[in-house]
Design a protein around this motif. Structure first.
Motif, PDB file in Angstrom:
ATOM      1  N   GLU A  71       0.815  -1.232   0.000  1.00  0.00           N
ATOM      2  CA  GLU A  71       0.000   0.000   0.000  1.00  0.00           C
ATOM      3  C   GLU A  71       0.843   1.274   0.000  1.00  0.00           C
ATOM      4  O   GLU A  71       0.316   2.362  -0.239  1.00  0.00           O
ATOM      5  CB  GLU A  71      -0.954  -0.011   1.209  1.00  0.00           C
ATOM      6  CG  GLU A  71      -2.068  -1.039   1.044  1.00  0.00           C
ATOM      7  CD  GLU A  71      -2.699  -1.439   2.379  1.00  0.00           C
ATOM      8  OE1 GLU A  71      -2.393  -0.805   3.407  1.00  0.00           O
ATOM      9  OE2 GLU A  71      -3.492  -2.403   2.384  1.00  0.00           O
ATOM     10  N   HIS A  72       2.137   1.163   0.311  1.00  0.00           N
ATOM     11  CA  HIS A  72       3.004   2.331   0.208  1.00  0.00           C
ATOM     12  C   HIS A  72       3.503   2.531  -1.217  1.00  0.00           C
ATOM     13  O   HIS A  72       3.466   3.631  -1.762  1.00  0.00           O
ATOM     14  CB  HIS A  72       4.220   2.198   1.149  1.00  0.00           C
ATOM     15  CG  HIS A  72       3.896   2.453   2.583  1.00  0.00           C
ATOM     16  ND1 HIS A  72       4.724   2.081   3.620  1.00  0.00           N
ATOM     17  CD2 HIS A  72       2.821   3.044   3.169  1.00  0.00           C
ATOM     18  CE1 HIS A  72       4.180   2.442   4.770  1.00  0.00           C
ATOM     19  NE2 HIS A  72       3.032   3.008   4.525  1.00  0.00           N
ATOM     20  N   VAL A  73       3.999   1.453  -1.802  1.00  0.00           N
ATOM     21  CA  VAL A  73       4.667   1.531  -3.105  1.00  0.00           C
ATOM     22  C   VAL A  73       3.659   1.520  -4.249  1.00  0.00           C
ATOM     23  O   VAL A  73       3.821   2.215  -5.249  1.00  0.00           O
ATOM     24  CB  VAL A  73       5.668   0.363  -3.251  1.00  0.00           C
ATOM     25  CG1 VAL A  73       6.286   0.358  -4.630  1.00  0.00           C
ATOM     26  CG2 VAL A  73       6.749   0.450  -2.170  1.00  0.00           C
ATOM     27  N   GLY A  74       2.602   0.718  -4.079  1.00  0.00           N
ATOM     28  CA  GLY A  74       1.619   0.552  -5.151  1.00  0.00           C
ATOM     29  C   GLY A  74       1.086   1.873  -5.706  1.00  0.00           C
ATOM     30  O   GLY A  74       1.136   2.100  -6.918  1.00  0.00           O
ATOM     31  N   PRO A  75       0.578   2.751  -4.818  1.00  0.00           N
ATOM     32  CA  PRO A  75       0.018   4.012  -5.338  1.00  0.00           C
ATOM     33  C   PRO A  75       1.041   4.843  -6.103  1.00  0.00           C
ATOM     34  O   PRO A  75       0.674   5.627  -6.982  1.00  0.00           O
ATOM     35  CB  PRO A  75      -0.427   4.734  -4.057  1.00  0.00           C
ATOM     36  CG  PRO A  75      -0.666   3.641  -3.067  1.00  0.00           C
ATOM     37  CD  PRO A  75       0.355   2.585  -3.380  1.00  0.00           C
ATOM     38  N   LEU A  76       2.332   4.707  -5.766  1.00  0.00           N
ATOM     39  CA  LEU A  76       3.358   5.502  -6.447  1.00  0.00           C
ATOM     40  C   LEU A  76       3.735   4.924  -7.807  1.00  0.00           C
ATOM     41  O   LEU A  76       3.927   5.653  -8.775  1.00  0.00           O
ATOM     42  CB  LEU A  76       4.623   5.579  -5.575  1.00  0.00           C
ATOM     43  CG  LEU A  76       4.482   6.280  -4.222  1.00  0.00           C
ATOM     44  CD1 LEU A  76       5.773   6.158  -3.419  1.00  0.00           C
ATOM     45  CD2 LEU A  76       4.128   7.753  -4.431  1.00  0.00           C
ATOM     46  N   TYR A  77       3.873   3.596  -7.897  1.00  0.00           N
ATOM     47  CA  TYR A  77       4.509   3.035  -9.090  1.00  0.00           C
ATOM     48  C   TYR A  77       3.742   1.915  -9.800  1.00  0.00           C
ATOM     49  O   TYR A  77       4.083   1.563 -10.927  1.00  0.00           O
ATOM     50  CB  TYR A  77       5.903   2.492  -8.733  1.00  0.00           C
ATOM     51  CG  TYR A  77       6.806   3.517  -8.087  1.00  0.00           C
ATOM     52  CD1 TYR A  77       7.222   4.640  -8.808  1.00  0.00           C
ATOM     53  CD2 TYR A  77       7.231   3.373  -6.776  1.00  0.00           C
ATOM     54  CE1 TYR A  77       8.056   5.591  -8.229  1.00  0.00           C
ATOM     55  CE2 TYR A  77       8.063   4.319  -6.180  1.00  0.00           C
ATOM     56  CZ  TYR A  77       8.471   5.421  -6.906  1.00  0.00           C
ATOM     57  OH  TYR A  77       9.287   6.353  -6.338  1.00  0.00           O
ATOM     58  N   ALA A  78       2.733   1.296  -9.152  1.00  0.00           N
ATOM     59  CA  ALA A  78       2.095   0.126  -9.760  1.00  0.00           C
ATOM     60  C   ALA A  78       1.394   0.489 -11.068  1.00  0.00           C
ATOM     61  O   ALA A  78       1.465  -0.261 -12.054  1.00  0.00           O
ATOM     62  CB  ALA A  78       1.123  -0.532  -8.782  1.00  0.00           C
ATOM     63  N   GLY A  79       0.733   1.653 -11.076  1.00  0.00           N
ATOM     64  CA  GLY A  79       0.029   2.059 -12.292  1.00  0.00           C
ATOM     65  C   GLY A  79       0.998   2.300 -13.436  1.00  0.00           C
ATOM     66  O   GLY A  79       0.775   1.863 -14.575  1.00  0.00           O
ATOM     67  N   LEU A  80       2.108   2.968 -13.117  1.00  0.00           N
ATOM     68  CA  LEU A  80       3.159   3.227 -14.098  1.00  0.00           C
ATOM     69  C   LEU A  80       3.690   1.915 -14.695  1.00  0.00           C
ATOM     70  O   LEU A  80       3.793   1.750 -15.914  1.00  0.00           O
ATOM     71  CB  LEU A  80       4.304   3.977 -13.391  1.00  0.00           C
ATOM     72  CG  LEU A  80       5.544   4.369 -14.183  1.00  0.00           C
ATOM     73  CD1 LEU A  80       5.211   5.493 -15.159  1.00  0.00           C
ATOM     74  CD2 LEU A  80       6.674   4.826 -13.235  1.00  0.00           C
ATOM     75  N   LEU A  81       3.984   0.970 -13.786  1.00  0.00           N
ATOM     76  CA  LEU A  81       4.552  -0.302 -14.235  1.00  0.00           C
ATOM     77  C   LEU A  81       3.534  -1.114 -15.037  1.00  0.00           C
ATOM     78  O   LEU A  81       3.848  -1.668 -16.102  1.00  0.00           O
ATOM     79  CB  LEU A  81       5.042  -1.097 -13.019  1.00  0.00           C
ATOM     80  CG  LEU A  81       5.757  -2.412 -13.284  1.00  0.00           C
ATOM     81  CD1 LEU A  81       6.979  -2.196 -14.174  1.00  0.00           C
ATOM     82  CD2 LEU A  81       6.182  -3.056 -11.968  1.00  0.00           C
ATOM     83  N   ALA A  82       2.290  -1.167 -14.536  1.00  0.00           N
ATOM     84  CA  ALA A  82       1.250  -1.923 -15.241  1.00  0.00           C
ATOM     85  C   ALA A  82       1.019  -1.339 -16.631  1.00  0.00           C
ATOM     86  O   ALA A  82       0.892  -2.079 -17.624  1.00  0.00           O
ATOM     87  CB  ALA A  82      -0.045  -1.923 -14.422  1.00  0.00           C
ATOM     88  N   GLY A  83       0.984  -0.008 -16.699  1.00  0.00           N
ATOM     89  CA  GLY A  83       0.783   0.638 -17.999  1.00  0.00           C
ATOM     90  C   GLY A  83       1.902   0.318 -18.964  1.00  0.00           C
ATOM     91  O   GLY A  83       1.665   0.038 -20.159  1.00  0.00           O
ATOM     92  N   ALA A  84       3.127   0.328 -18.454  1.00  0.00           N
ATOM     93  CA  ALA A  84       4.282   0.026 -19.310  1.00  0.00           C
ATOM     94  C   ALA A  84       4.218  -1.410 -19.824  1.00  0.00           C
ATOM     95  O   ALA A  84       4.572  -1.694 -20.977  1.00  0.00           O
ATOM     96  CB  ALA A  84       5.571   0.250 -18.523  1.00  0.00           C
ATOM     97  N   LEU A  85       3.756  -2.327 -18.976  1.00  0.00           N
ATOM     98  CA  LEU A  85       3.650  -3.725 -19.401  1.00  0.00           C
ATOM     99  C   LEU A  85       2.512  -3.911 -20.389  1.00  0.00           C
ATOM    100  O   LEU A  85       2.638  -4.642 -21.381  1.00  0.00           O
ATOM    101  CB  LEU A  85       3.456  -4.631 -18.176  1.00  0.00           C
ATOM    102  CG  LEU A  85       4.673  -4.719 -17.252  1.00  0.00           C
ATOM    103  CD1 LEU A  85       4.315  -5.418 -15.938  1.00  0.00           C
ATOM    104  CD2 LEU A  85       5.801  -5.477 -17.949  1.00  0.00           C
TER     105      LEU A  85
END
Lengths: 382, 382
Positions: A55-69
């Motif tokens: 819940e700390h890291v997800g909001p910062l980077y998960a969307g970015l990473l998922a979008g890139a994939l």
């Protein structure tokens, strides 16, 4: 070791190969790697990726990473867990495995661990056992996980009997250590990770320890020294892991500072408000060198040098530095006896003949440990 | 294959080596082996053994086995679980791992699985992950586990998404298949295990299938034919596993009959009152041969011979034999699509060009499966 010249964001990075035969993989180290993660991960040839984060890291980077994939055509899903050591549980394992299976991750697909050591250990273990093993990629987001838990394939969860007592050896297919992610890391977490960086010099590389003494501020500040420190730590750990993947011998050297450190973590009930892993390791490193000096194995001046450098970096080095105290000598001995690096009932320590000259010392007698700890707990010393 | 001459209880046994390099082990097959288990297991050099068993088998043999191990100086503990497939759960995994850790099983010590496939799969998985891997010994107590799940190192538990979807490859250090333990096995369980015995002939050994046709009564009755059938099944499985330990290729041949079989187990909700695994496999074997014949791959006379032998041994061979029915063609197709042997979304079957001539057939089109199942569900055929 030559410090790296100019690193341009996203354009340049260091590759550390981990040559483990058919389980070989690369660790990439550099600023801005997460922005190119999509193409790098897509090259592994998977059709789908399950991102595991907190819940700390997800909001910062998960969307970015998922979008890139997704931009690379990978079917992507995200499972987000609470942050903290308590997440390394059977219940979380079930939750992540279920998410991986629900996402129809097949054997050629990927689990992507996006987070610190807790997420890496948990997601790696889930990847090891879901369908009896799917591939996984580590995107470590803390200094500690970039230099330690993301290298070597140790995965696992905690048991009521101790930390990391249930798990698997499962090597990642790729590690992307984006050092720019550390810019927002709290300084206490930077320091804790740095204890493991310094450890690699202390184990078998006096030159790297000297480099650390000269360059540690650059590591904290985020200059090219940070990338070099992360890369050199990964090289050092990889070299040990390649010699001893399943910890039957040399790999135990990586536990320098950890017999004492784990005992302190246990005594403080894994309460991160009191002590985090890297702080336990820092105290453990200082204790291991002072214990070695007390046994006449190591020059006292080397033990002093270890303590001076760790203190300079803001790390604790003495039992008295544990907030709330660390109990009695018996408490410490009991906590050490529960460590899983027990063989035939005898305590094994990693000791040193000097900086960069550590060795495995099995069968250390309890009375020698006791009298050393007595002297350490003596208030006239703290 | 020469049928074994005279087997004296406890005095003579067959050794089947499984030559997997540094994970090589022996399977011993014979009557009365459990009585000598203490000395055989003690030779592995462990100091302690955690016996994992269930409430059916434990009261019969756990005390005997524990006593035999203690007589050899091994510290022994027993954990007893409820019988049945529901025991292959995350909760049981936690329970067994906790028991193993509470018993202070170290890396050189042993987990001993005393029971059928459920106990073997669960205890083996716990052994694979407790301390990231301790050794384990299998003492399989059913025909099915003696010829199937105790060979090859597949361990695991069930997920809400399907059977055996969470687990590890972890080879045992020794397997003791005491064929006298089968004397008290219910005939339905003997039959179910026998489906897997016949399967080995159908995969790639027409001579063994012919031997089965001639000797199956001896297998059920407990003569030397039983030992020979168990040993030959283990040899056959071991040969496949040695070629393909982690199921990237040939090992899939062992799934002959299982794509249909697993679908039937799923449709009957793993309710053993309706269908046990071996019964699903028996129907699956007959279906795989009839499907092969329908596709023009296999002589219809071979499919008839398969059905005749399985029927003679008292096994079901048709969808109509499933108590309570097996749903519609769509139900069957859905259940098959959930099987974990899915690659890139296409269904993989194991088909045959004749008895002993099976092969992996990836990418079978759904409409061919559908029209075959339509004909099988036609009441005029059942």
């Amino acid at each position: 070791m030559t410090p790296l010249a100019a690193l341009t964001e996203g354009a340049s990075f260091i590759t550390v190969p981990v040559p483990l035969g058919d389980r070989a993989y690369d660790i990439l180290v550099g600023r801005g790697l997460i922005e190119t993660a999509g193409t790098r991960i897509a090259r592994l040839g998977a059709r789908a990726a399950a991102i595991v984060t907190d819940e700390h890291v997800g909001p910062l980077y998960a969307g970015l990473l998922a979008g890139a994939l997704e931009a690379q055509g990978l079917r992507t899903s995200v499972v987000t867990l609470p942050p903290g050591e308590a997440t390394k549980s059977y219940a979380s394992l079930e939750r992540v495995c279920d998410a991986v299976l629900a996402a129809k991750i097949e054997r050629g697909d990927l689990v992507v661990a996006l987070g610190g050591g807790v997420i890496g250990d948990l997601a790696g273990f889930a990847a090891a056992v879901a369908r009896r093993g799917v591939r996984f990629v580590q995107v470590p987001t803390t200094l500690l996980s970039q230099v330690d838990s993301s290298v070597g394939g140790k995965t696992g969860i905690n048991s009521r009997h101790g930390k990391n007592l249930v798990g698997a050896f499962h090597q990642p297919s790729l590690v992307l250590a984006d050092t720019a992610l550390l810019d927002t890391l709290p300084v206490r977490e930077m320091r804790a990770g740095y204890a493991e960086v310094a450890k690699y010099g202390l184990i078998d590389d006096e030159r790297f320890f000297s480099w650390c003494e000269a360059n540690w501020q650059g590591v904290f500040a985020g200059g090219p020294e940070r990338d070099e420190a992360v890369a050199q730590s990964c090289r050092a750990k990889a070299a040990v892991v390649v010699r001893d993947e399943h910890e039957n011998g040399d790999r135990a050297l990586l536990n320098l500072g950890h017999t004492f450190g784990h005992a302190l973590e246990r005594i403080t009930a894994y309460d991160s408000a009191r002590l985090v892993h890297g702080e336990g390791v820092a105290i453990g490193l200082a204790l291991a060198f002072r214990f070695s000096a007390a046994l006449g194995l190591c020059p006292p001046s080397d033990a002093e040098r270890v303590e001076a450098h760790l203190s300079a970096a803001g790390l604790p080095t003495r039992l008295a530095h544990v907030p709330g105290g660390c109990g009695t000598v018996d408490d410490l001995l009991d906590a050490m006896a529960q460590d899983k690096k027990v063989k035939g009932g005898a305590l094994t320590f990693i000791l040193a003949r000097g900086i960069g000259q550590s060795f495995i010392a099995p069968g250390i007698e309890a009375d020698k440990v006791r009298s050393f700890l007595d002297s350490e707990l003596d208030p006239s010393r703290s």
